[in-house]
Design a protein around this motif. Structure first.
Motif, PDB file in Angstrom:
ATOM      1  N   VAL A 126       0.750  -1.157   0.065  1.00 44.89           N
ATOM      2  CA  VAL A 126       0.043   0.129   0.126  1.00 44.89           C
ATOM      3  C   VAL A 126       0.813   1.254  -0.015  1.00 44.89           C
ATOM      4  O   VAL A 126       1.915   1.243   0.714  1.00 44.89           O
ATOM      5  N   LYS A 127       0.566   2.263  -0.621  1.00 44.34           N
ATOM      6  CA  LYS A 127       1.065   3.479  -0.692  1.00 44.34           C
ATOM      7  C   LYS A 127       0.646   4.410   0.271  1.00 44.34           C
ATOM      8  O   LYS A 127      -0.881   4.497   0.223  1.00 44.34           O
ATOM      9  N   ILE A 128       1.437   5.146   1.029  1.00 44.17           N
ATOM     10  CA  ILE A 128       1.046   5.960   2.074  1.00 44.17           C
ATOM     11  C   ILE A 128       1.528   7.338   1.918  1.00 44.17           C
ATOM     12  O   ILE A 128       2.894   7.464   1.921  1.00 44.17           O
ATOM     13  N   ARG A 129       0.679   8.497   1.930  1.00 51.36           N
ATOM     14  CA  ARG A 129       1.026   9.758   1.680  1.00 51.36           C
ATOM     15  C   ARG A 129       0.606  10.543   2.976  1.00 51.36           C
ATOM     16  O   ARG A 129      -0.274  10.379   3.369  1.00 51.36           O
ATOM     17  N   VAL A 130       1.668  11.230   3.583  1.00 53.47           N
ATOM     18  CA  VAL A 130       1.291  11.848   4.771  1.00 53.47           C
ATOM     19  C   VAL A 130       0.683  13.195   4.365  1.00 53.47           C
ATOM     20  O   VAL A 130       1.308  13.977   3.775  1.00 53.47           O
ATOM     21  N   ILE A 131      -0.482  13.589   4.894  1.00 50.90           N
ATOM     22  CA  ILE A 131      -1.057  14.734   4.729  1.00 50.90           C
ATOM     23  C   ILE A 131      -0.738  15.898   5.628  1.00 50.90           C
ATOM     24  O   ILE A 131      -0.365  17.070   5.403  1.00 50.90           O
ATOM     25  N   ASP A 132      -0.819  15.603   6.982  1.00 48.65           N
ATOM     26  CA  ASP A 132      -0.273  16.466   8.025  1.00 48.65           C
ATOM     27  C   ASP A 132       0.078  15.390   9.225  1.00 48.65           C
ATOM     28  O   ASP A 132       0.373  14.268   8.998  1.00 48.65           O
ATOM     29  N   ASP A 133       0.393  16.011  10.429  1.00 53.02           N
ATOM     30  CA  ASP A 133       0.937  15.197  11.322  1.00 53.02           C
ATOM     31  C   ASP A 133      -0.093  13.977  11.694  1.00 53.02           C
ATOM     32  O   ASP A 133       0.511  13.046  12.202  1.00 53.02           O
ATOM     33  N   ASN A 134      -1.242  14.103  11.600  1.00 48.43           N
ATOM     34  CA  ASN A 134      -2.050  13.005  11.703  1.00 48.43           C
ATOM     35  C   ASN A 134      -3.458  12.820  11.033  1.00 48.43           C
ATOM     36  O   ASN A 134      -4.573  12.670  11.102  1.00 48.43           O
ATOM     37  N   ARG A 135      -2.927  12.681   9.583  1.00 49.90           N
ATOM     38  CA  ARG A 135      -3.802  12.476   8.350  1.00 49.90           C
ATOM     39  C   ARG A 135      -3.143  12.011   7.472  1.00 49.90           C
ATOM     40  O   ARG A 135      -2.250  12.670   6.895  1.00 49.90           O
ATOM     41  N   PHE A 136      -3.480  11.063   6.819  1.00 43.84           N
ATOM     42  CA  PHE A 136      -2.835  10.220   5.808  1.00 43.84           C
ATOM     43  C   PHE A 136      -3.742   9.686   4.639  1.00 43.84           C
ATOM     44  O   PHE A 136      -4.958   9.436   4.749  1.00 43.84           O
ATOM     45  N   ILE A 137      -3.067   9.533   3.406  1.00 45.36           N
ATOM     46  CA  ILE A 137      -3.964   8.918   2.342  1.00 45.36           C
ATOM     47  C   ILE A 137      -3.295   7.548   2.087  1.00 45.36           C
ATOM     48  O   ILE A 137      -2.062   7.536   1.892  1.00 45.36           O
ATOM     49  N   PHE A 138      -3.979   6.342   1.860  1.00 42.91           N
ATOM     50  CA  PHE A 138      -3.748   5.201   1.903  1.00 42.91           C
ATOM     51  C   PHE A 138      -4.052   4.953   0.356  1.00 42.91           C
ATOM     52  O   PHE A 138      -5.329   4.741   0.090  1.00 42.91           O
ATOM     53  N   HIS A 139      -3.324   4.540  -0.445  1.00 43.91           N
ATOM     54  CA  HIS A 139      -3.615   4.057  -1.706  1.00 43.91           C
ATOM     55  C   HIS A 139      -3.431   2.344  -2.062  1.00 43.91           C
ATOM     56  O   HIS A 139      -2.134   2.145  -2.056  1.00 43.91           O
ATOM     57  N   PHE A 140      -4.554   1.793  -2.226  1.00 40.34           N
ATOM     58  CA  PHE A 140      -4.260   0.175  -2.097  1.00 40.34           C
ATOM     59  C   PHE A 140      -4.162  -0.323  -3.455  1.00 40.34           C
ATOM     60  O   PHE A 140      -4.727   0.599  -4.538  1.00 40.34           O
ATOM     61  N   ALA A 141      -3.506  -1.471  -3.935  1.00 44.76           N
ATOM     62  CA  ALA A 141      -3.127  -1.886  -5.220  1.00 44.76           C
ATOM     63  C   ALA A 141      -4.070  -2.706  -5.769  1.00 44.76           C
ATOM     64  O   ALA A 141      -4.176  -2.890  -6.796  1.00 44.76           O
ATOM     65  N   CYS A 142      -5.052  -3.049  -4.975  1.00 43.40           N
ATOM     66  CA  CYS A 142      -6.227  -3.919  -5.391  1.00 43.40           C
ATOM     67  C   CYS A 142      -7.493  -3.686  -4.600  1.00 43.40           C
ATOM     68  O   CYS A 142      -7.358  -3.285  -3.392  1.00 43.40           O
ATOM     69  N   LEU A 143      -8.497  -4.252  -5.066  1.00 50.43           N
ATOM     70  CA  LEU A 143      -9.988  -4.079  -4.636  1.00 50.43           C
ATOM     71  C   LEU A 143      -9.885  -5.035  -3.203  1.00 50.43           C
ATOM     72  O   LEU A 143     -10.373  -4.639  -2.148  1.00 50.43           O
TER      73      LEU A 143
END
Length: 220
Positions: A87-104
């Motif tokens: 899973v790709k994880i991007r930090v938005i701020d100190d306590n908020r993240f976007i998780f981008h999964f590779a499959c359903l």
């Protein structure tokens, strides 16, 4: 039944549209800008959206005000989820993240499973469309299983309504003859900002009956 009614989809859409315009106007007012100060870029829906890979995305945060290590948070979540693909994880701020999964399958495992915790604290997650501001996504509900105990068979048709008094109803597990204990098991989304209910109640023939609610794997 509680007699409540749900707003029609058109009404919900209209209310969201009004709230959106109010937010934009409030932001413009706070910045001291007007329409004439803006030079909009027009998003061509059919052309531009096809270039964005916004499938299987989630925005999340840990329900805590305490600082924590992002490294150990990511490491613990990857271990707990045991995904088929990374899973790709991007930090938005100190306590908020976007998780981008590779499959359903991985996306569904994370969204339907849980409750997920990090150091005893709930990990709150919501589907993300890739176009909304990440900061605008409300993250205040955790999915978990509850048990409604000692409910007579005559009330089994009211399980969904009773569970909805605890949180947003998601699903009800079918009763099993192998199940130990006299209770109905229900999946709900619970608002972490509210005190969990310890009982649900029914009034029949002007008499109130209380039924104990128990929570499975409840976080701090």
């Amino acid at each position: 039944m509680d007699g409540s009614t749900e707003a029609a989809p058109a009404e919900v859409s209209a209310s969201k549209e009004i709230a959106y315009h109010e937010d934009v106007e409030a932001m413009m007012a706070s910045l001291g800008i007007s329409e004439k100060d803006l030079d909009d870029v027009v998003f061509e829906e059919e052309v531009e959206q096809s270039q964005v890979d916004n499938r299987w995305m989630v925005v999340g945060r840990v329900h805590t005000d305490t600082e924590f290590s992002h490294f150990w948070f990511f490491k613990n979540m990857r271990s707990a989820w045991d995904l088929a693909k990374d899973v790709k994880i991007r930090v938005i701020d100190d306590n908020r993240f976007i998780f981008h999964f590779a499959c359903l399958g991985d996306w569904e495992k994370v969204m339907v499973g849980g409750p997920w915790v990090f150091r005893g604290k709930s990990v709150l997650m919501a589907p993300y469309d890739g176009f909304s501001k990440p900061s605008s996504i409300e993250l205040n509900k955790v999915m978990m299983w509850i048990q409604i105990h000692d409910l007579p068979d005559g009330y089994k048709g009211m399980v969904k309504t009773l569970a909805s008094k605890v949180g947003d109803f998601v699903a009800q597990e079918k009763p099993s003859t192998d199940m130990v204990g006299n209770f109905y098991r229900v999946r709900v989304k619970i608002n972490v900002r509210k005190q969990p209910k310890s009982v649900v109640s029914i009034i029949r023939a002007q008499k109130r009956e209380l039924f104990l609610v128990k929570y499975e794997r409840i976080p701090d």
